[in-house]
Design a protein around this motif. Structure first.
Motif, PDB file in Angstrom:
ATOM      1  N   ASP A 219       0.835  -1.206   0.000  1.00  0.00           N
ATOM      2  CA  ASP A 219       0.000   0.000   0.000  1.00  0.00           C
ATOM      3  C   ASP A 219       0.871   1.259   0.000  1.00  0.00           C
ATOM      4  O   ASP A 219       0.543   2.254  -0.654  1.00  0.00           O
ATOM      5  CB  ASP A 219      -0.942   0.003   1.219  1.00  0.00           C
ATOM      6  CG  ASP A 219      -2.055  -1.036   1.081  1.00  0.00           C
ATOM      7  OD1 ASP A 219      -2.096  -1.730   0.049  1.00  0.00           O
ATOM      8  OD2 ASP A 219      -2.874  -1.158   2.009  1.00  0.00           O
ATOM      9  N   VAL A 238      -6.083   2.947  -3.171  1.00  0.00           N
ATOM     10  CA  VAL A 238      -5.212   2.437  -2.102  1.00  0.00           C
ATOM     11  C   VAL A 238      -5.625   3.018  -0.744  1.00  0.00           C
ATOM     12  O   VAL A 238      -5.579   2.323   0.275  1.00  0.00           O
ATOM     13  CB  VAL A 238      -3.714   2.680  -2.408  1.00  0.00           C
ATOM     14  CG1 VAL A 238      -3.348   4.137  -2.514  1.00  0.00           C
ATOM     15  CG2 VAL A 238      -2.847   2.011  -1.343  1.00  0.00           C
ATOM     16  N   ASN A 242      -6.746   0.732   2.363  1.00  0.00           N
ATOM     17  CA  ASN A 242      -5.921   0.728   3.565  1.00  0.00           C
ATOM     18  C   ASN A 242      -6.733   1.096   4.798  1.00  0.00           C
ATOM     19  O   ASN A 242      -6.552   0.517   5.874  1.00  0.00           O
ATOM     20  CB  ASN A 242      -4.743   1.686   3.375  1.00  0.00           C
ATOM     21  CG  ASN A 242      -3.751   1.577   4.506  1.00  0.00           C
ATOM     22  OD1 ASN A 242      -3.839   2.316   5.471  1.00  0.00           O
ATOM     23  ND2 ASN A 242      -2.836   0.619   4.429  1.00  0.00           N
TER      24      ASN A 242
END
Ligand code: PMV
Length: 328
Positions: A219, A238, A242
Motif C-alpha cells: 500500500d 489504495v 488501507n
C-alpha cells in the motif's frame, strides 16, 4: 541557564493518514510497526506556548483552557528529551489550544505534539533540523512525526534499535497537487478508546493484525507512486483499501473496536455514490467516527454539500493542504 525564563510559541497542523499507522514495533520508544503516508491540513491547528521557568516545581499543562493532569505524563516525557539535549533542568508551563475538537479522531495529538516539540526546541534555542524534530514528536504521538512537515508526507517505521531512523519526511508539496478535504463531524466529545490502546489491543488480539502489517509495504508503494504521478484514482483506491484494512484489524480485536456510528457508514456510502457519478473524491476514517473526504479542489463544494445532507452529520469542516510546523 543565564536567564530564568525561556519561552516560544509554535503552530502545527493536523494531518490525516491515507496509508495508516496502526501498531507499534517498540512501545517504549513509540516506534511504529509500519510506515504511513499522510496529508497535512491547513485549517486545523494547535497553537502551543512553552515557557521554561526555574521557579516551577513540576511541568504544567493547560489544553483548551483546562488543566489536563491526564495528559501531563506524555508531555513531560517529551519535554525531558528536549531538556536533556539542552542540558536544562527547568520545568515548563505549556499552554496549548486547538481550533478544532480535541481527541475526537481529528488528529489533535499529531498537531499538539508537533507544536510542542517545535515550541520547546525554540524556547531552549536548540537548532534542530526538521527530521530530528520529527523523531522527537514521534515520542509523544506516532502521527505527530508527520505534522512537522506540510503537504504529502511519508513516515518511515525505521530499523534502528534506538528509533533514530523512525521519522517522517516530505514527499510532495501541497501546492504541487492541491487536494482539498471535507470532514464530516458525526459525533462530538472525546472518543472512548484512544488510538494508543486501540492499536495495542489490535496487535495483541486481532487475528488480522499480522496480515495488516504484512501487506502495508504494497500500500505504501502504491500510494507513493500515485502521489508522484498525481493519479487521483489510484490514490483513492489504495487509501480506501488501507482504511478498511486498518478498521478490519481493529474490528477483529478482543474486545472489538468499532469506531464508527451509523452516520459514519452513511458518509462512506455518500462518498462512494459521488465517485460513482464522476466526482473525484475518496474517504478515510481514523480512530473515531468522523469521515474525511479527500477531493480535487473543484469538487470540494459539491462534496461538502453532499456530506451536509447525510442524516447524523453535525457539521462539515473543510481545508486545503497546509504547511509544516512553524515558530510564531
Ligand atoms: O499517533 P496516534 O497515536 O494518535 O495514532 C494515529 C492512528 C491513526 O490516526 C488511526 C492513523 C494514523 O496514521 O494517523
Amino acid at each position: 541557564m543565564a536567564t530564568s525564563k525561556r519561552a516560544a510559541s509554535a503552530r502545527a497542523r493536523a494531518n490525516f493518514a491515507l496509508v495508516k499507522y496502526w501498531g507499534k514495533a517498540d512501545t517504549r520508544l513509540n516506534v511504529p510497526a509500519v510506515g504511513s503516508i499522510s496529508i497535512t491540513l491547513d485549517a486545523l491547528w494547535s497553537d502551543t506556548q512553552v515557557e521554561f521557568d526555574e521557579r516551577l516545581a513540576t511541568d504544567e499543562l493547560s489544553l483548551d483552557g483546562q488543566r489536563r493532569a491526564d495528559q501531563l505524563a506524555k508531555v513531560s516525557a517529551c519535554l525531558d528529551l528536549l531538556r536533556e539535549r539542552a542540558g536544562v533542568r527547568a520545568r515548563a508551563r505549556v499552554t496549548s489550544s486547538n481550533n478544532f475538537p480535541t481527541g475526537a479522531g481529528l488528529a489533535s495529538s499529531a498537531s499538539g505534539f508537533a507544536a510542542l516539540v517545535t515550541a520547546a526546541a525554540g524556547a531552549l534555542d536548540l537548532k534542530l533540523p526538521p527530521r530530528e524534530l520529527s523523531v522527537l514528536a514521534r515520542r509523544g504521538s506516532g502521527s505527530a512525526a508527520r505534522s512537522v512537515f506540510g503537504g504529502f508526507v511519508e513516515m518511515h517505521s525505521g530499523r534502528a534499535a534506538d528509533g533514530a531512523d523512525s521519522f517522517a519526511e516530505p514527499l510532495l508539496g501541497g501546492a504541487d497537487w492541491p487536494l482539498e478535504v471535507a470532514i464530516a463531524i458525526t459525533a462530538k466529545g472525546e472518543k472512548e478508546v484512544g488510538s494508543r490502546s486501540g492499536m495495542e489491543r489490535s496487535a495483541e488480539s486481532s487475528p488480522y493484525y499480522s496480515a495488516w502489517v504484512a501487506t502495508q509495504g504494497n500500500d505504501l508503494r502504491a500510494a507513493r507512486d500515485a502521489i508522484a504521478k498525481r493519479d487521483f484514482a489510484a490514490l483513492a483506491e489504495v487509501s480506501e483499501r488501507n482504511c478498511f484494512k486498518m478498521h478490519a484489524a481493529a474490528l477483529a480485536a478482543t474486545p472489538p473496536l468499532l469506531y464508527w456510528n451509523g452516520a459514519t457508514v452513511e458518509c462512506v456510502h455518500a462518498v462512494r455514490r459521488l465517485r460513482g457519478s464522476g466526482v473525484p473524491v475518496f474517504f478515510t476514517i481514523d480512530a473515531g467516527p468522523q469521515v474525511k473526504a479527500i477531493c480535487l479542489a473543484e469538487a470540494r463544494p459539491r462534496v461538502e454539500a453532499a456530506l451536509r445532507d447525510v442524516p447524523g452529520v453535525l457539521d462539515v469542516l473543510s481545508s486545503r493542504l497546509g504547511p509544516g510546523a512553524e515558530l510564531r
